[in-house]
Design an enzyme around this catalytic site. Structure first.
Site, mmCIF file in Angstrom:
data_model
loop_
_atom_site.group_PDB
_atom_site.id
_atom_site.type_symbol
_atom_site.label_atom_id
_atom_site.label_comp_id
_atom_site.label_asym_id
_atom_site.label_seq_id
_atom_site.Cartn_x
_atom_site.Cartn_y
_atom_site.Cartn_z
ATOM 1 N N LYS A 1 5.316 9.176 7.515
ATOM 2 C CA LYS A 1 5.620 8.596 6.201
ATOM 3 C C LYS A 1 4.354 8.689 5.354
ATOM 4 O O LYS A 1 3.424 7.893 5.496
ATOM 5 C CB LYS A 1 6.044 7.128 6.311
ATOM 6 N N GLU B 1 -6.754 2.990 10.937
ATOM 7 C CA GLU B 1 -7.942 3.519 10.252
ATOM 8 C C GLU B 1 -7.942 2.879 8.877
ATOM 9 O O GLU B 1 -7.111 3.232 8.038
ATOM 10 C CB GLU B 1 -7.844 5.049 10.106
HETATM 11 P P1 NAD Z 1 -2.330 1.482 1.328
HETATM 12 O O1 NAD Z 1 -2.720 0.529 2.393
HETATM 13 O O2 NAD Z 1 -1.797 0.966 0.085
HETATM 14 O O3 NAD Z 1 -1.218 2.475 1.890
HETATM 15 C C1 NAD Z 1 -1.409 3.292 3.027
HETATM 16 C C2 NAD Z 1 -0.069 3.700 3.571
HETATM 17 O O4 NAD Z 1 0.561 2.559 4.140
HETATM 18 C C3 NAD Z 1 0.904 4.225 2.523
HETATM 19 O O5 NAD Z 1 1.716 5.232 3.102
HETATM 20 C C4 NAD Z 1 1.737 2.999 2.194
HETATM 21 O O6 NAD Z 1 2.994 3.327 1.705
HETATM 22 C C5 NAD Z 1 1.819 2.330 3.542
HETATM 23 N N1 NAD Z 1 2.002 0.889 3.539
HETATM 24 C C6 NAD Z 1 1.456 -0.022 2.698
HETATM 25 N N2 NAD Z 1 1.834 -1.263 3.050
HETATM 26 C C7 NAD Z 1 2.619 -1.128 4.155
HETATM 27 C C8 NAD Z 1 3.310 -2.049 4.983
HETATM 28 N N3 NAD Z 1 3.293 -3.374 4.765
HETATM 29 N N4 NAD Z 1 4.033 -1.556 6.030
HETATM 30 C C9 NAD Z 1 4.064 -0.234 6.263
HETATM 31 N N5 NAD Z 1 3.447 0.681 5.499
HETATM 32 C C10 NAD Z 1 2.728 0.242 4.463
HETATM 33 O O7 NAD Z 1 -3.601 2.404 1.132
HETATM 34 P P2 NAD Z 1 -3.808 3.532 0.026
HETATM 35 O O8 NAD Z 1 -4.062 2.827 -1.258
HETATM 36 O O9 NAD Z 1 -2.757 4.565 0.112
HETATM 37 O O10 NAD Z 1 -5.165 4.202 0.548
HETATM 38 C C11 NAD Z 1 -6.406 3.668 0.272
HETATM 39 C C12 NAD Z 1 -6.891 2.851 1.450
HETATM 40 O O11 NAD Z 1 -6.879 3.625 2.644
HETATM 41 C C13 NAD Z 1 -8.315 2.435 1.272
HETATM 42 O O12 NAD Z 1 -8.465 1.087 1.643
HETATM 43 C C14 NAD Z 1 -9.077 3.330 2.231
HETATM 44 O O13 NAD Z 1 -10.277 2.841 2.693
HETATM 45 C C15 NAD Z 1 -8.104 3.501 3.328
HETATM 46 N N6 NAD Z 1 -8.418 4.702 4.082
HETATM 47 C C16 NAD Z 1 -8.945 4.600 5.345
HETATM 48 C C17 NAD Z 1 -9.295 5.726 6.052
HETATM 49 C C18 NAD Z 1 -9.879 5.651 7.425
HETATM 50 O O14 NAD Z 1 -9.819 6.633 8.140
HETATM 51 N N7 NAD Z 1 -10.442 4.550 7.842
HETATM 52 C C19 NAD Z 1 -9.082 6.962 5.498
HETATM 53 C C20 NAD Z 1 -8.567 7.041 4.221
HETATM 54 C C21 NAD Z 1 -8.221 5.893 3.527
#
Ligand code: NAD
Length: 449
Positions: A147, A222
């Site tokens: 997803k 992550e």
């Molecule tokens: P986000 O947490 O909003 O979303 C990430 C994914 O999770 C998306 O596909 C979203 O639809 C899904 N999601 C969100 N809430 C959910 C829930 N309650 N249940 C299931 N799925 C859910 O993050 P984003 O804004 O897309 O990305 C930015 C964030 O990702 C930043 O905080 C960044 O640091 C982190 N990130 C971490 C890494 C790593 O490897 N540590 C790498 C890249 C990005």
């Protein structure tokens, strides 16, 4: 989907529902036994095919992600399109070497696939983050439901086509799309999902871990970061500051492992700021399609507003604005652009030193001595990455060993796609990439004779 620099619609995706999730998970569950029983050498050949398929479409992948995310095209080619090819291509060799079985006394220890994996990914490096899960999960013998983020899902459709053209057995890889939390949570709750691997914000990670606890699903996370570049007083300042600024501004700061805090000796702060300002000037915001551009727009209007709010908070809380600011860069009325911004004299308790901003905003924090630098670097709920710079590599290593983070680059050590990637503390749980990434998707069984 919206182009981050023109704000025009560049694609539309289906908004999935509970039935779509169920169909995808059931397909993955049906395919599991056959795929898990596929000999390792054969799985390695499938991964070779996927790698070739992604490599053949690298140009299209780069332009698609550059439009969706705003990544400058040069970076999109090497990182957004190039990295998924090298990560996928690393697994055939890892599979050939990996000890799936070992003997301990009268026991035979066998490593088996965890089962059906739900892979949930963010928007900043969309295909890399997908392949960081899909490649090792398939290599391990798991089947996958991916997803992608609703902000940048188009490369996942290219991946689905690559999988289809490679002829992977039906159900081994599945793609579903839908809106963030409500849709993602349907997948997390599904009883037939054995493991969730999520890359995203710490808030999403916490929520997913909570939901997964109800059925004791395995969870790999992550998450966010607030990493520090620690510049020791004997470092080559021109290089250390220049590289650290570039690291903070890579992909317009939308990099989880970005060094968003720069820790510098208090006495040398003025010299650092002069170099940092000069380095930031090379990151003039512009059209991501141009090969000269080093700083594109942010991925969405929402993200731009978030970042501007943080810049305003930095000013209100008394940090010194060295360059940039909350206003749109001059001459760019369209697109989600933010000025590259550097704050100095930042105190560890300020919001901009504590929270993940995910934009081109760098905080410079002064420290007194090496111990103080380590203390400030570790004073964070995050623990993803970091850098240490020193003229003496063994001194740098001593400091690097004291940082509570998953990876530390010493004097600009290169990113290694075979080394484990992941976080301490609230930056996550588990490791991706290389053989550690493969182990995430394996269960351990012992047979006694
Ligand atoms: P986000 O947490 O909003 O979303 C990430 C994914 O999770 C998306 O596909 C979203 O639809 C899904 N999601 C969100 N809430 C959910 C829930 N309650 N249940 C299931 N799925 C859910 O993050 P984003 O804004 O897309 O990305 C930015 C964030 O990702 C930043 O905080 C960044 O640091 C982190 N990130 C971490 C890494 C790593 O490897 N540590 C790498 C890249 C990005």
């Amino acid at each position: 989907m919206i182009d981050a620099s023109t704000e025009e619609v560049v694609g539309r995706i289906p908004s999935g529902d509970e039935q779509d999730v169920d169909r995808a998970v059931q397909a993955a569950a049906r395919a599991l036994e056959g795929w898990a029983a596929t000999p390792v050498a054969e799985r390695a050949r499938w991964l070779e095919r996927l790698k070739a398929g992604l490599a053949a479409r690298a140009e299209e992948i780069a332009t698609t992600i550059s439009a969706e995310v705003g990544t400058p095209i040069t970076v999109a080619k090497t990182v957004q399109a190039g990295l998924p090819v090298s990560v996928t291509g690393s697994y055939p060799a890892i599979l050939r070497e990996f000890p799936f079985e070992e003997r301990i006394g009268n026991s035979l220890i066998v490593r088996e696939p965890v089962g059906v994996v739900a892979a949930i990914t963010p928007w900043n490096y969309p295909l890399h983050q997908a392949m960081g899960k899909v490649a090792p999960a398939l290599a391990a013998g798991c089947t996958v439901v991916l997803k992608p983020s609703e902000v940048a899902p188009l490369s996942a459709f290219i991946l689905a086509e690559v999988v289809h053209q490679a002829g992977l057995p039906p159900g081994v890889f599945n793609l579903v799309t839908g809106l963030g939390p409500p849709f993602g949570e349907m997948l997390v709750r599904h009883p037939r999902v054995d493991m969730i691997s999520l890359t995203g914000s710490t808030a999403a990670g916490r929520r997913v871990a909570e939901l997964a606890a109800a059925s004791v699903k395995r969870v790999a996370l992550e998450l966010g970061g607030k990493s520090a570049a620690v510049i020791l007083e004997d470092a080559d300042f021109d290089k250390a500051v220049g590289v650290s600024v570039a690291n903070a501004f890579l992909n317009a700061g939308q990099t989880c492992s970005a060094w968003t805090r720069m820790l510098v000796p208090r006495k040398r702060q003025e010299q650092v700021l002069e170099i940092a300002k000069r380095s930031a000037a090379k990151f003039k915001p512009g059209d991501p399609r141009s090969p000269e551009t080093r700083l594109g727009p942010l991925a969405s209007a929402q993200q731009r507003e978030r970042v501007r709010k943080y810049i305003r908070a930095g000013i209100e809380q008394g940090a010194q604005l060295v360059t940039g600011g909350p206003d749109a860069p001059p001459g760019l009325s369209k697109g989600y652009y933010v000025q590259p911004t550097i704050f100095a004299g930042v105190k560890p308790e300020m919001t901009i030193a504590r929270e993940e901003i995910f934009g081109p905003v760098l905080s410079v924090l002064p420290y007194e001595d090496d111990d103080d630098a380590v203390r400030i670097a570790n004073d964070s709920m995050y623990g993803l990455a970091g850098g240490v710079w020193s003229g003496d590599p063994s001194r740098a290593e001593r400091v690097a060993r004291r940082l509570r983070t998953g990876q530390v680059d010493i004097n600009g050590g290169r990113f290694n796609p075979l080394a484990p990637f992941g976080g301490f503390k609230q930056s996550g749980r588990g490791r991706e990439l290389g053989k550690f990434g493969l182990e995430e998707f394996l269960e351990v069984k012992s047979l006694q004779f």
